[in-house]
Design an enzyme around this catalytic site. Structure first.
Site, mmCIF file in Angstrom:
data_model
loop_
_atom_site.group_PDB
_atom_site.id
_atom_site.type_symbol
_atom_site.label_atom_id
_atom_site.label_comp_id
_atom_site.label_asym_id
_atom_site.label_seq_id
_atom_site.Cartn_x
_atom_site.Cartn_y
_atom_site.Cartn_z
ATOM 1 N N ARG A 53 0.841 -1.208 0.000
ATOM 2 C CA ARG A 53 0.000 0.000 0.000
ATOM 3 C C ARG A 53 0.874 1.254 0.000
ATOM 4 O O ARG A 53 0.537 2.252 -0.659
ATOM 5 C CB ARG A 53 -0.934 -0.014 1.214
ATOM 6 C CG ARG A 53 -1.971 1.095 1.154
ATOM 7 C CD ARG A 53 -3.028 0.955 2.228
ATOM 8 N NE ARG A 53 -2.485 1.118 3.564
ATOM 9 C CZ ARG A 53 -3.178 0.917 4.688
ATOM 10 N NH1 ARG A 53 -4.445 0.542 4.613
ATOM 11 N NH2 ARG A 53 -2.618 1.086 5.866
ATOM 12 N N LYS A 152 -2.642 6.969 1.125
ATOM 13 C CA LYS A 152 -2.432 7.313 2.531
ATOM 14 C C LYS A 152 -1.421 8.448 2.583
ATOM 15 O O LYS A 152 -0.222 8.231 2.764
ATOM 16 C CB LYS A 152 -1.941 6.065 3.281
ATOM 17 C CG LYS A 152 -2.183 6.129 4.764
ATOM 18 C CD LYS A 152 -2.071 4.751 5.378
ATOM 19 C CE LYS A 152 -1.915 4.821 6.873
ATOM 20 N NZ LYS A 152 -2.983 5.539 7.566
ATOM 21 N N GLU A 185 -15.983 6.270 6.211
ATOM 22 C CA GLU A 185 -15.237 5.575 7.264
ATOM 23 C C GLU A 185 -15.200 6.485 8.476
ATOM 24 O O GLU A 185 -15.717 7.599 8.442
ATOM 25 C CB GLU A 185 -13.815 5.251 6.782
ATOM 26 C CG GLU A 185 -13.031 6.472 6.359
ATOM 27 C CD GLU A 185 -11.614 6.177 5.873
ATOM 28 O OE1 GLU A 185 -11.133 5.059 6.055
ATOM 29 O OE2 GLU A 185 -10.999 7.112 5.330
HETATM 30 N N1 PMP Z 1 -8.873 4.878 7.394
HETATM 31 C C1 PMP Z 1 -7.927 5.811 7.639
HETATM 32 C C2 PMP Z 1 -8.140 7.198 7.140
HETATM 33 C C3 PMP Z 1 -6.755 5.475 8.332
HETATM 34 O O1 PMP Z 1 -5.814 6.393 8.564
HETATM 35 C C4 PMP Z 1 -6.592 4.144 8.800
HETATM 36 C C5 PMP Z 1 -5.358 3.776 9.581
HETATM 37 N N2 PMP Z 1 -4.291 3.424 8.747
HETATM 38 C C6 PMP Z 1 -7.596 3.193 8.511
HETATM 39 C C7 PMP Z 1 -8.724 3.604 7.814
HETATM 40 C C8 PMP Z 1 -7.421 1.748 8.893
HETATM 41 O O2 PMP Z 1 -6.521 1.139 8.018
HETATM 42 P P1 PMP Z 1 -5.539 -0.022 8.474
HETATM 43 O O3 PMP Z 1 -6.413 -1.140 8.930
HETATM 44 O O4 PMP Z 1 -4.767 -0.371 7.271
HETATM 45 O O5 PMP Z 1 -4.716 0.515 9.583
#
Ligand code: PMP
Length: 292
Positions: A53, A152, A185
């Site tokens: 990612r 990200k 989210e």
């Molecule tokens: N959404 C956002 C905006 C985030 O910053 C995160 C944390 N990385 C998540 C969802 C959860 O993703 P992950 O399970 O890959 O940590």
């Protein structure tokens, strides 16, 4: 004494030397990408998925990571081995690098690669038992046709503004809608609901990060014959859900007991099944079983 460890561009650093120039475009413009990886029992959890990612985020903003994926994997493994605790969290940042004022990325030097290893508190068990209170924020996710939510990036301002709304409202977390009014989210976690035995989560194209924990939870559900589907969700779907919970590297799985003053209730059977399965996956189930 602090246990935090720092690694910058190939060198281990003390906290006082863990610095990069203020002219780095990561600071000036939020120009860069990052990742967060947990490790359990000295094993980085889904390291390769996180690195993939990171590379995808970098590729989509035309940022060339100066290290190879194999090199960074090795650095991560070494830092985890050297860390004084068996459990912790690694933050990886890749910035556009140092450059003159002005947004032009072509003027920047080599990207800075920064790793920070630290402890991360486990969610306290009272919260895991009772669930958190949330609101749907008025701050919306940046539309994916402006900035794809799967990137990200180093700019989290709209998530921060949403979290501030939650704090102002006296609740624990904020949920963000996308521009069409569908759930995307929570501020830094993905969202799931359970309705009539079905596990549902918005597709990443509704403005969510393609979370690694989200993927793991979907897989665990499938292996336990819980039907799971990606589906656009409205606030009504949340208010009327049988169960609701959030997932993330830091959060792991957190139950939601309230959305906008509507009571959803205590963590339900699907949450408990998936939390158990998740803890098994991390190898922590024996320690946690004593606490849950
Ligand atoms: N959404 C956002 C905006 C985030 O910053 C995160 C944390 N990385 C998540 C969802 C959860 O993703 P992950 O399970 O890959 O940590």
């Amino acid at each position: 004494m602090s246990t935090t460890r720092y690694w910058i561009n190939g060198q281990h650093r003390d906290e006082a030397d863990a610095v990069i120039p203020v002219t780095d475009h990561g600071l000036l413009y939020g120009d860069g990408v990052f990742e967060g990886i947990r490790f359990y029992q000295r094993q980085p959890f889904y390291r390769d998925a996180h690195l993939e990612r990171l590379w995808d985020s970098a590729q989509s903003i035309r940022l060339k990571i100066p290290n190879s994926r194999a090199q960074l994997s090795e650095v991560i493994d070494t830092l985890v081995k050297q860390f004084p605790e068996p459990e912790g969290y690694i933050r990886i940042l890749v910035t556009r690098g140092r450059g003159p004022l002005g947004i032009d990325p072509n003027e920047c030097g080599t990207p800075n690669v920064i790793l920070i290893v630290d402890q991360l508190n486990m969610l306290d068990e009272t919260t895991r038992q009772s669930g958190i209170r949330t609101i749907i924020a008025s701050t919306r996710r940046i539309p994916s046709d402006s900035l794809d939510s799967r990137i990200k990036s180093l700019n989290y301002l709209n998530q921060i503004l949403a979290r501030m709304e939650a704090q102002q409202a006296g609740v624990d977390e904020a949920i963000l809608l996308n521009h069409s009014g569908y759930i995307s989210e929570a501020s830094v976690e993905n969202l799931f609901i359970v309705k009539q035995g079905m596990l549902l989560t918005p597709p990443a194209t509704d403005g969510a990060l393609d979370g690694i924990t989200r993927r793991v939870v979907m897989q665990l559900a499938t292996h336990r014959s819980i039907p799971v589907s990606e589906k656009s969700l409205t606030p009504y779907d949340l208010y009327t859900a049988d169960e609701c919970f959030l997932t993330g590297t830091g959060a792991e799985l957190i139950p939601v007991r309230e959305v906008d003053g509507r009571l959803i209730g205590k963590p339900g059977p699907v949450f408990h099944t998936l939390l158990g399965a998740f803890l098994e996956e991390t190898g922590l189930h024996q320690q946690m079983a004593r606490r849950i």
